[in-house]
Design a protein around this motif. Structure first.
Motif, PDB file in Angstrom:
ATOM      1  N   TYR A  58       0.822  -1.217   0.000  1.00 13.71           N
ATOM      2  CA  TYR A  58       0.000   0.000   0.000  1.00 13.71           C
ATOM      3  C   TYR A  58       0.852   1.262   0.000  1.00 13.71           C
ATOM      4  O   TYR A  58       0.569   2.215  -0.715  1.00 13.71           O
ATOM      5  CB  TYR A  58      -0.926  -0.005   1.221  1.00 13.71           C
ATOM      6  N   ASN A  91      -8.165   2.227  -5.614  1.00 11.43           N
ATOM      7  CA  ASN A  91      -6.793   2.147  -5.098  1.00 11.43           C
ATOM      8  C   ASN A  91      -5.739   2.387  -6.188  1.00 11.43           C
ATOM      9  O   ASN A  91      -4.781   1.629  -6.328  1.00 11.43           O
ATOM     10  CB  ASN A  91      -6.536   0.819  -4.385  1.00 11.43           C
ATOM     11  N   GLU A  94      -5.152   7.975  -1.229  1.00 12.74           N
ATOM     12  CA  GLU A  94      -3.693   7.826  -1.209  1.00 12.74           C
ATOM     13  C   GLU A  94      -2.970   9.148  -1.476  1.00 12.74           C
ATOM     14  O   GLU A  94      -1.821   9.329  -1.064  1.00 12.74           O
ATOM     15  CB  GLU A  94      -3.238   6.783  -2.245  1.00 12.74           C
TER      16      GLU A  94
END
Ligand code: MUC
Ligand code: MN
Length: 370
Positions: free
Chosen positions: A48, A188, A238
């Protein structure tokens, strides 16, 4: 300490498939005897972001603890000291800052929310993330959650499969659950700009409400283009690593919604600033997670309950994704929300026997202050 906790089912995200969550738990004992707990947890090792559970632990032991031993245990002072001397390592800094907030709240007899701002709600709405990888299983899971009044908003993890397959998956779930149930997706960062343009148009057609982080984290201009299309709400996740990145997104008008994460922001104080900046700019707010256990999740809830606007609720569901309880009294999830404790500090009591049983056996460090 590093603590391995299996999940209740595989959790399939664009960048990793999780079968287990690795928690990095921090326990600080101050020289006045007050103890505080914090958590630095990430997803899929290094899949991640730039910090792994192991790096969080080694950097706390090697750099953050020596920097703080003998110093003031005031979380604001310690946070500033960490920011001045430690580059990056936002998750590790958050874990330590959280533990000092827990201790400070206990010392002063107030919940952490009172140290961060003004509490405006005693519970935060919590969605559930459907990520089993199987559409029929996801629908059954969602129906069960709705029937038990645990969750009535769902986030779907997409981006692992072909676009058409992903959209068909979203469409089937939306059709099965009906108009009253909000469905959002998290990509993501898996799409390029062209795929995102097509994907967002297709998702709008099937009734999806929001798309989270479709593009790579540094593509601010691309996110601004998608927002300008106005098809579905665009959420940044993010891309947001604290106030500086938040300002760049506000300046570029690049998101409708900010997912505020305490770890990604480098702690509760910085995450609170991100929230305040968004609010002032008219950007909507959502309380994000790194799938922390009860300790990190309740720390985030202590902050999110001070946000005057929390238009998209939160995703602080991860304690329910874990097979093992690490508190003496579990968190309370009811009526589609997580209750935020009123007791001093984080308002929780870690079950040290359960934690010791699950821990990898690393020794803990004691931090004292003068
Ligand atoms: O938002 C993310 O990217 C991380 C996380 C939040 C929920 C979930 O399942 O994964
Ligand atoms: Mn996300």
């Amino acid at each position: 300490m590093l603590v391995d906790v299996p999940t209740i089912r595989p959790h399939k995200l664009a960048m990793a498939v999780m079968h287990c969550q690795v928690l990095c738990l921090v326990k600080i004992t101050c020289s006045d005897g007050v103890v505080g707990w914090g958590e630095g947890t990430t997803i899929g090792g290094l899949a991640y972001g730039p910090e792994s559970p192991e790096s969080i632990k080694v950097n706390i032991d090697s750099y953050l603890a020596p920097l703080l031993i003998g110093q003031s245990a005031d979380p604001f002072a310690a946070s500033a000291r960490m920011a001045a001397h430690i580059a990056g390592n936002n998750f590790a800094r958050c874990a330590v800052e959280t533990a000092l907030f827990d201790a400070q709240g206990k010392r002063q007899g107030v919940p952490v929310s009172d140290l961060l701002g003004t509490r405006v709600r005693d519970a935060v709405p919590v969605l559930w993330v459907l990520a089993s990888g199987d559409t029929a299983a996801d629908i059954a899971e969602a129906e069960d959650m709705i029937a038990r009044r645990r969750h009535n908003v769902f986030k779907l993890k997409i981006g692992r499969r072909e676009l058409a397959e992903d959209v068909a998956h979203v469409a089937r779930i939306k059709r099965a659950l009906g108009d009253a149930i909000s469905i959002r997706v998290d990509v993501n960062m898996a799409w390029d700009r062209h795929t995102a343009m097509r994907g967002i148009a297709m998702l709008a057609d099937v009734g999806c409400d929001l798309v989270e982080q479709p593009l790579v984290n540094h593509d601010v201009a691309g996110m601004a283009e998608l927002k300008a299309q106005g098809k579905i709400a665009i959420m940044a996740d993010e891309s947001l690593t604290g106030p500086v990145s938040a300002q760049a997104f506000i300046d570029a008008d690049a998101a409708d919604v900010f997912a505020v994460k305490i770890e990604q922001s480098a702690g509760l104080i910085a995450a609170g600033r991100v929230g305040a900046m968004a609010d002032a700019a008219g950007t909507a707010l959502y309380g994000g997670t790194m799938l922390e256990s009860a300790i990190g999740s309740i720390a985030a809830a202590q902050l999110f309950c001070t946000f005057p606007n929390l238009q998209w609720g939160t995703e602080l569901f991860a304690p329910l994704l874990l097979t093992q309880e690490i508190l003496t009294t579990p968190l309370t999830y009811r009526d589609f929300a997580l209750e935020v404790p009123q007791a001093p500090g984080l308002g929780i009591t870690p079950d040290e026997v359960a934690i010791a049983r699950l821990a990898r056996g690393a020794p803990t460090r004691t931090i004292t202050h003068g």
